[in-house]
Design an enzyme around this catalytic site. Structure first.
Site, PDB file in Angstrom:
ATOM      1  N   HIS A  55       0.850  -1.194   0.000  1.00 52.90           N
ATOM      2  CA  HIS A  55       0.000   0.000   0.000  1.00 52.90           C
ATOM      3  C   HIS A  55       0.882   1.238   0.000  1.00 52.90           C
ATOM      4  O   HIS A  55       2.053   1.194   0.406  1.00 52.90           O
ATOM      5  CB  HIS A  55      -0.897   0.005   1.228  1.00 52.90           C
ATOM      6  CG  HIS A  55      -1.971  -1.033   1.193  1.00 52.90           C
ATOM      7  ND1 HIS A  55      -3.077  -0.971   2.000  1.00 52.90           N
ATOM      8  CD2 HIS A  55      -2.113  -2.169   0.460  1.00 52.90           C
ATOM      9  CE1 HIS A  55      -3.864  -2.005   1.761  1.00 52.90           C
ATOM     10  NE2 HIS A  55      -3.291  -2.756   0.832  1.00 52.90           N
ATOM     11  N   GLU A  57       1.135   3.929   1.810  1.00 57.27           N
ATOM     12  CA  GLU A  57       1.755   4.356   3.064  1.00 57.27           C
ATOM     13  C   GLU A  57       2.936   3.469   3.424  1.00 57.27           C
ATOM     14  O   GLU A  57       3.989   3.957   3.857  1.00 57.27           O
ATOM     15  CB  GLU A  57       0.731   4.333   4.207  1.00 57.27           C
ATOM     16  CG  GLU A  57      -0.425   5.289   4.029  1.00 57.27           C
ATOM     17  CD  GLU A  57      -1.618   4.698   3.282  1.00 57.27           C
ATOM     18  OE1 GLU A  57      -2.718   5.255   3.389  1.00 57.27           O
ATOM     19  OE2 GLU A  57      -1.454   3.669   2.578  1.00 57.27           O
ATOM     20  N   CYS A  85      -5.856   2.257   5.809  1.00 56.30           N
ATOM     21  CA  CYS A  85      -6.550   1.013   6.138  1.00 56.30           C
ATOM     22  C   CYS A  85      -5.988   0.491   7.468  1.00 56.30           C
ATOM     23  O   CYS A  85      -4.989   1.017   7.972  1.00 56.30           O
ATOM     24  CB  CYS A  85      -6.340  -0.005   5.016  1.00 56.30           C
ATOM     25  SG  CYS A  85      -4.689  -0.734   4.989  1.00 56.30           S
ATOM     26  N   CYS A  88      -2.184  -0.355   7.274  1.00 58.60           N
ATOM     27  CA  CYS A  88      -1.353   0.842   7.192  1.00 58.60           C
ATOM     28  C   CYS A  88      -1.376   1.624   8.503  1.00 58.60           C
ATOM     29  O   CYS A  88      -0.355   2.168   8.918  1.00 58.60           O
ATOM     30  CB  CYS A  88      -1.799   1.715   6.030  1.00 58.60           C
ATOM     31  SG  CYS A  88      -1.470   0.950   4.425  1.00 58.60           S
TER      32      CYS A  88
END
Length: 158
Positions: A55, A57, A85, A88
């Site tokens: 992801h 991040e 999310c 993350c």
């Protein structure tokens, strides 16, 4: 409203769009800033890397930590194009930036097919009731590593 730098958020958004247009992953981007300079960049690379943890991040955290040679980002600010999310969020807390700014929220993400609500619900369940069961095995053997860590004199705490 807290002070932020619009240019950093615009860069995070740009990275997300660029990665999406290159079929690397979803429309998510992130930058990490220290002393008013970007030290880490990331966009969602789940598809590109065949990595469900890639992801924006997390990619940005890895980039920043690699650049400044540390596993803590306590003097940094994270700008991300969307509210993180659960995965993350955990990674952000481990990295310890001093602040996070985000653009879209989790409800905006759900509207385009990135709904993490089921994960939040799974976290509340007992291990054996989760969609993917979590079962403890070989705990006594696994505790050996923890005992060694507890007694390690030269460990680096984090």
């Amino acid at each position: 409203m807290e002070e932020y730098n619009k240019a950093f958020m615009i860069e995070a958004i740009r990275l997300g769009i660029e990665g999406m247009n290159n079929d690397e992953g979803g429309p998510f981007g992130a930058v990490i800033v220290k002393d008013n300079e970007i030290i880490g960049r990331g966009n969602n690379k789940v598809i590109l890397l065949n990595d469900p943890t890639a992801h924006a991040e997390i990619v940005a955290i890895r980039d920043a930590c690699n650049r400044i040679k540390t596993f803590q980002l306590d003097e940094c600010i994270l700008y991300t194009s969307c509210e993180p999310c659960p995965m993350c969020l955990g990674s952000i807390y481990w990295a310890r930036p001093k602040k996070v700014f985000y653009g879209c929220n989790k409800f905006d993400a759900a509207e385009i097919g990135f709904d993490d609500e089921f994960i939040y619900k799974q976290l509340e369940l007992k291990n054996e009731l989760r969609q993917i069961p979590f079962i403890t095995i070989e705990r006594e053997n696994a505790l050996e590593a923890f005992k060694i860590w507890s007694n390690k004199i030269d460990k680096i705490k984090y």
